[in-house]
Design a protein around this motif. Structure first.
Motif, PDB file in Angstrom:
ATOM      1  N   GLU A 136      -2.175  -1.115  -4.551  1.00  0.00           N
ATOM      2  CA  GLU A 136      -1.419  -0.618  -3.829  1.00  0.00           C
ATOM      3  C   GLU A 136      -0.146  -1.439  -3.607  1.00  0.00           C
ATOM      4  OE1 GLU A 136      -3.320   4.182  -2.877  1.00  0.00           O
ATOM      5  OE2 GLU A 136      -3.403   2.860  -1.412  1.00  0.00           O
ATOM      6  N   TYR A 195       3.253   0.584  -4.086  1.00  0.00           N
ATOM      7  CA  TYR A 195       3.728   0.787  -2.423  1.00  0.00           C
ATOM      8  C   TYR A 195       5.473   0.155  -3.382  1.00  0.00           C
ATOM      9  CZ  TYR A 195       0.129   2.443   0.393  1.00  0.00           C
ATOM     10  OH  TYR A 195      -1.041   2.946   0.120  1.00  0.00           O
ATOM     11  N   HIS A 198      -3.980   0.367   6.379  1.00  0.00           N
ATOM     12  CA  HIS A 198      -4.231   0.254   5.368  1.00  0.00           C
ATOM     13  C   HIS A 198      -5.134  -0.887   6.610  1.00  0.00           C
ATOM     14  CE1 HIS A 198      -2.915   0.302   0.744  1.00  0.00           C
ATOM     15  NE2 HIS A 198      -3.693   1.691   1.434  1.00  0.00           N
ATOM     16  N   HIS A 255      -5.748   9.218   5.512  1.00  0.00           N
ATOM     17  CA  HIS A 255      -4.663   8.218   4.278  1.00  0.00           C
ATOM     18  C   HIS A 255      -4.313   8.796   2.810  1.00  0.00           C
ATOM     19  CE1 HIS A 255      -2.869   4.677   3.868  1.00  0.00           C
ATOM     20  NE2 HIS A 255      -3.661   4.023   2.428  1.00  0.00           N
ATOM     21  N   GLU A 306      -0.890   9.936   1.086  1.00  0.00           N
ATOM     22  CA  GLU A 306      -1.019   9.069  -0.483  1.00  0.00           C
ATOM     23  C   GLU A 306      -0.796  10.605  -1.446  1.00  0.00           C
ATOM     24  OE1 GLU A 306      -2.766   5.175  -0.347  1.00  0.00           O
ATOM     25  OE2 GLU A 306      -3.391   6.237  -1.179  1.00  0.00           O
TER      26      GLU A 306
HETATM   27 FE   LIG Z   1      -2.790   3.209   0.382  1.00  0.00          FE
END
Ligand SMILES: [Fe+2]
Ligand SMILES: [Fe+2]
Length: 162
Positions: free
Chosen positions: A65, A70, A90, A124, A128
């Protein structure tokens, strides 16, 4: 068995790439299943094995990611909040992973750390899947190309660990 007419496109389907968000969702699902298995595990050996899988999957997932997904999303959405927040989360995940990776599952404090990691991952993942992924999918980002890149990187990282 009859000979099929010319449908070479079907033959190639085994190597068909997953869309980026579908691939990440599959990872999320696997990790969630591993946490459920941990709750059912009864021996230290079983717990230790599951935790090492959780740590491996989570670490590689987060790395993919951060390296590929990201930055792609951030650029196309001109995002200044969702991605930075996810990166901060993270960092917390990594510190929780560091507290349990390779450690003997020796009682209630260890179980508590896994529980907190599970809850944190759930939070989390929810952000997302409910905020970041829909915005990414609605953008003009090429999800298949991104997914291919992520898939290749994941295979390389898994090979390094093997
Ligand atoms: Fe993540
Ligand atoms: Fe994720």
């Amino acid at each position: 068995m009859q000979t099929k007419p010319d449908q070479s496109s079907q033959k190639a389907s085994t190597s068909k790439a997953m869309e980026a968000t579908a691939m990440l969702k599959a990872d999320h699902q696997l990790i969630s299943t591993l946490f459920k298995e941990y709750e059912k595990a009864e021996t230290k050996a079983a717990k230790k094995k599951i935790v090492s899988q959780i740590c491996l999957e989570l670490s590689i997932h987060a790395q993919i990611e951060e390296e590929i997904f990201y930055p792609g999303v951030k650029a196309v959405l001109k995002d200044k909040t969702l991605i930075p927040e996810a990166i901060v989360e993270h960092a917390t995940l990594k510190s929780l992973i560091a507290q349990v990776e390779g450690v003997e599952p020796d009682g209630e404090m260890f179980d508590a750390k896994i529980k907190v990691l599970d809850e944190y991952v759930t939070h989390h993942v929810k952000e997302e899947q409910e905020e970041m992924f829909p915005e990414a999918k609605a953008s003009n980002l090429d999800m298949v190309a991104l997914g291919e890149k992520m898939h290749a990187r994941k295979q390389a990282l898994l090979a390094e660990q093997a």
